[in-house]
Design an enzyme around this catalytic site. Structure first.
Site, short mmCIF file in Angstrom:
data_model
loop_
_atom_site.label_atom_id
_atom_site.label_comp_id
_atom_site.label_asym_id
_atom_site.label_seq_id
_atom_site.Cartn_x
_atom_site.Cartn_y
_atom_site.Cartn_z
N ARG A 80 0.86 -1.20 0.00
CA ARG A 80 0.00 0.00 0.00
C ARG A 80 0.89 1.24 0.00
NH1 ARG A 80 -2.00 0.94 4.37
NH2 ARG A 80 -1.40 -0.85 5.60
N TYR A 121 -1.35 -3.44 -6.99
CA TYR A 121 -1.18 -4.12 -5.70
C TYR A 121 -2.51 -4.20 -4.94
CZ TYR A 121 -0.30 -5.15 -0.92
OH TYR A 121 -0.40 -5.74 0.31
N LYS A 135 -9.67 -2.12 1.90
CA LYS A 135 -9.31 -0.97 2.74
C LYS A 135 -10.07 0.29 2.30
CE LYS A 135 -6.13 -3.30 4.97
NZ LYS A 135 -6.36 -3.75 6.34
N HIS A 162 -10.81 -1.80 11.88
CA HIS A 162 -9.73 -2.66 11.40
C HIS A 162 -9.52 -3.77 12.44
CE1 HIS A 162 -5.23 -2.77 10.00
NE2 HIS A 162 -5.95 -3.67 9.39
N SER A 206 -0.30 -3.46 11.90
CA SER A 206 0.23 -4.57 11.10
C SER A 206 1.46 -5.19 11.77
CB SER A 206 0.56 -4.13 9.67
OG SER A 206 0.78 -2.78 9.62
N CYS A 240 1.50 -7.62 13.98
CA CYS A 240 1.32 -8.00 15.38
C CYS A 240 0.56 -9.32 15.51
CB CYS A 240 0.60 -6.91 16.16
SG CYS A 240 1.60 -5.45 16.42
N ASP A 294 -9.57 -9.19 9.41
CA ASP A 294 -9.07 -7.85 9.08
C ASP A 294 -10.07 -6.71 9.31
OD1 ASP A 294 -6.92 -6.27 8.12
OD2 ASP A 294 -7.84 -6.11 6.16
N ARG A 322 1.80 -12.19 -0.79
CA ARG A 322 0.45 -12.42 -0.24
C ARG A 322 -0.18 -13.68 -0.81
NH1 ARG A 322 -1.92 -8.35 3.40
NH2 ARG A 322 -0.22 -6.88 3.61
C1 OXD Z 1 -2.92 -4.17 6.27
C2 OXD Z 1 -3.46 -5.32 5.54
O1 OXD Z 1 -1.94 -3.57 5.80
O2 OXD Z 1 -4.42 -5.92 6.05
O3 OXD Z 1 -3.46 -3.83 7.33
O4 OXD Z 1 -2.97 -5.64 4.44
MN MN Z 2 -5.26 -4.92 7.74
#
Ligand code: OXD
Ligand code: MN
Length: 602
Positions: free
Chosen positions: A73, A206, A215, A235, A257, A259, A286, A384
């Site tokens: 991102r 991406y 998102k 989130h 992210s 964690c 997510d 991913r």
């Molecule tokens: C993030 C994802 O970056 O879920 O939070 O990809």
């Molecule tokens: Mn996320």
């Protein structure tokens, strides 16, 4: 006008208008059928967008490689375009809608001149649920279509629902326009127009920038809409914890992210707790959309139908359920291709392959160095997989329920070597919002910035809140007033270290021991120790059957250190200052109260 498979005039007019701008050679509507999906897969293989993987070992799986400078991102190229700059807040990049449309139009102009424009009607949330929202994404990327088919409910059913929607507030659809254009990083823009319910994304391929249901819609646009309509777009993972008596309690949890949100969402109980009868049910990893239902409780759905997870580090220890999930019907992006047409990434199970093709498409051998002397990775660090939730052995049986699941606790967390104890409970909803608004993580070697420096990430929403975060805090405060029994709010920290930097807590599946305490608190089964920052467990209330920590470690994990917390307050004050007069006075009140409690604490 071309014949479209819908009677929705607004949709027809908009698709024609965007087609006029982008000049595609043809327009194809995505109907959600298996035949159309297979056709797109075959075309993608023929064009080189996808590589078909070993169908015996990985049935229905494909590999995709992005451009080398288009792998994550791009927050600095992501904008919230509201009429007033103040409404985007200090937490967002801002552009005026007029300037953003003007600039983007020059890039979208004829951008699809040699391509097909796909029209993807999609529903975030079960089709027809009062929780759900409809979007329509126009894209010139087959990869986007195939990913959206995994991540969302797409096709004819959604069009029918759009036509059936009554003309009421909240009806309609989010207008999502995407073009790969020339994948030029210098002309890449991810634009959100919350006041127009519109998203424009250009020059990226991406996932986080182009799967616009994720998102962009489900967090940035949805958070803006949710404030207006009095619900919450967060989130957060959602998981069900089945207790030994068979009752399932649900919690939602937000972590910045890296964690372990995805791993926690589908945790397999450690032996010691499994024999007691615990089991985990995954609702989402997510995003959580939450509403106060007619019973006055907070109910949540996961608006998505897939996982878009990070591959490196995923293995049978960190996430056995995910390893099962990604065995079929999965799209891999930027991983290593093995000779037998299966895939590999750093931190995968088993032996490191002796050779393969790396994420850039080059021949690869382990421990080869680049010109700068660095080891060349087989998979990109942000490689991913996109996989359907229904593949997951722990998938919840309530995924399709229109009102979702009732939430007993909300858990926030960060990566802190010191300061934050393993777990603590806020005194009440308002105090919990202070805890969440001030949460953060220490920077690790993998991030730019000073090692150990705390980056505040309120509710893990800093990159995703589609409006001024001061108003977002206010919205959280207001939501608490709408609930008869708001969920209890907790903070966890799996990452506390000892003097030599080693982790004190084993983490992974052992985290269920802490979730068990959290549920015991929700059900008034145990008392707790009151400290200035909140309630912490009595060590004897954490079930340690099957593991032993050295003497005094649990006490260290639960310690609240006065000096460390006074230092923490300085950082919080600095962070709050960014919001100037807009910061809700309740949060400054919580700050002052914490200061007072700490001063009296020995
Ligand atoms: C993030 C994802 O970056 O879920 O939070 O990809
Ligand atoms: Mn996320």
């Amino acid at each position: 006008m071309e014949k479209f498979p819908t009677t929705n005039k607004k949709l027809i007019v908009w698709v024609n208008l965007m087609a006029k701008l982008c000049s595609p050679v043809r327009i194809v509507w995505i109907n959600g059928s298996e035949e159309q999906k297979q056709l797109l897969e075959n075309e993608s293989v023929a064009s080189g967008e996808l590589i078909r993987l070993n169908q015996d070992k990985l049935p229905g799986c494909f590999l995709h490689r992005t451009a080398h400078d288009d792998v994550s991102r791009t927050e600095h190229l992501t904008f919230i375009c509201t009429k007033k700059k103040r409404d985007a807040g200090p937490n967002n990049n801002w552009m005026s809608p007029a300037a953003a449309y003007r600039k983007a139009k020059t890039i979208f102009l004829n951008a699809m001149a040699d391509r097909t424009m796909y029209v993807i009607p999609f529903s975030m949330g079960p089709v027809g649920s009062p929780f759900s929202k409809i979007g329509v994404e126009l894209t010139d990327s087959r990869y986007v279509v195939l990913n959206m088919l995994i991540m969302t409910r797409c096709g004819q059913d959604v069009l029918k629902q759009l036509e059936a929607q009554p003309l009421q507030a909240g009806a309609g659809f989010t207008k999502c326009l995407h073009s790969k254009a020339k994948l030029d990083i210098n002309k890449r823009m991810i634009l959100h127009f919350p006041e127009d319910n519109t998203i424009w994304s250009v020059n990226s391929g991406y996932g986080g920038n182009v799967l616009l249901g994720k998102k962009c819609l489900s967090l940035r646009i949805a958070s803006f809409v949710a404030k207006k309509e009095k619900w919450m777009a967060e989130h957060m993972l959602i998981m069900g914890i089945e207790e030994p008596n068979g009752h399932v309690e649900y919690v939602a949890a937000a972590f910045p992210s890296a964690c372990g949100k995805t791993n926690l969402a589908m945790l397999v109980p450690p032996e010691g707790l499994k024999i007691k009868g615990y089991r985990i049910w995954t609702v989402g990893d997510d995003i959580s959309w939450m509403r106060v239902d007619s019973d006055g409780s907070l109910w949540a759905i996961n608006p998505e139908t897939g996982f878009f997870g990070v591959a490196p580090g995923t293995n049978l220890k960190s996430n056995p359920n995910m390893m099962e999930t990604i065995k079929k019907n999965t799209i891999y992006t930027n991983v290593l291709l093995k000779q037998d047409f299966t895939v590999w990434w750093e931190g995968a199970d088993g032996e490191v392959p002796s050779e393969g093709i790396d994420w850039k498409g080059n021949p690869w051998k382990p421990n080869t160095l680049d010109a700068g002397g660095k080891v060349i990775k087989g998979a990109h660090a942000n490689a991913r997989f996109t996989a359907p939730i229904v593949n997951c052995p722990s998938a919840s049986f309530r995924l399709e329920q229109h009102h979702g699941v009732p939430i007993s606790a909300i858990i926030f967390g960060g990566r802190r070597e010191h300061v934050a104890p393993l777990v603590y409970e806020s005194f009440n909803w308002q105090h919990g919002i202070f805890v969440a608004a001030t949460m953060g993580s220490e920077l690790t070697a993998a991030q730019v910035g000073k090692l150990g420096q705390v980056r505040r990430d309120p509710m893990a929403m800093l990159p995703f809140c589609g409006y001024n975060m001061a108003d977002y805090f206010k919205h959280w405060l207001n939501m608490g007033k709408l609930m008869v029994k708001p969920p209890k709010i907790f903070h966890v920290n799996w990452f506390r270290t000892d003097d030599s930097g080693g982790f004190l807590w084993p983490g992974f599946c052992e985290n269920l021991r802490i979730l068990e305490w959290i549920l015991d608190r929700c059900n008034n089964k145990v008392t707790a120790v009151t400290t200035p920052i909140g309630y912490i467990p009595k060590p004897s209330d954490i079930d340690m059957t099957g593991i032993t920590l050295s003497d005094g470690v649990l006490e260290k994990l639960l310690k609240v250190d006065k000096e460390e917390w006074l230092g923490e307050l300085k950082g919080i004050r600095k962070f709050f200052a960014d919001f100037k007069k807009d910061l809700p006075k309740e949060l400054m009140g919580e700050y002052d109260a914490l200061m007072e409690r700490l001063k009296k604490y020995e």
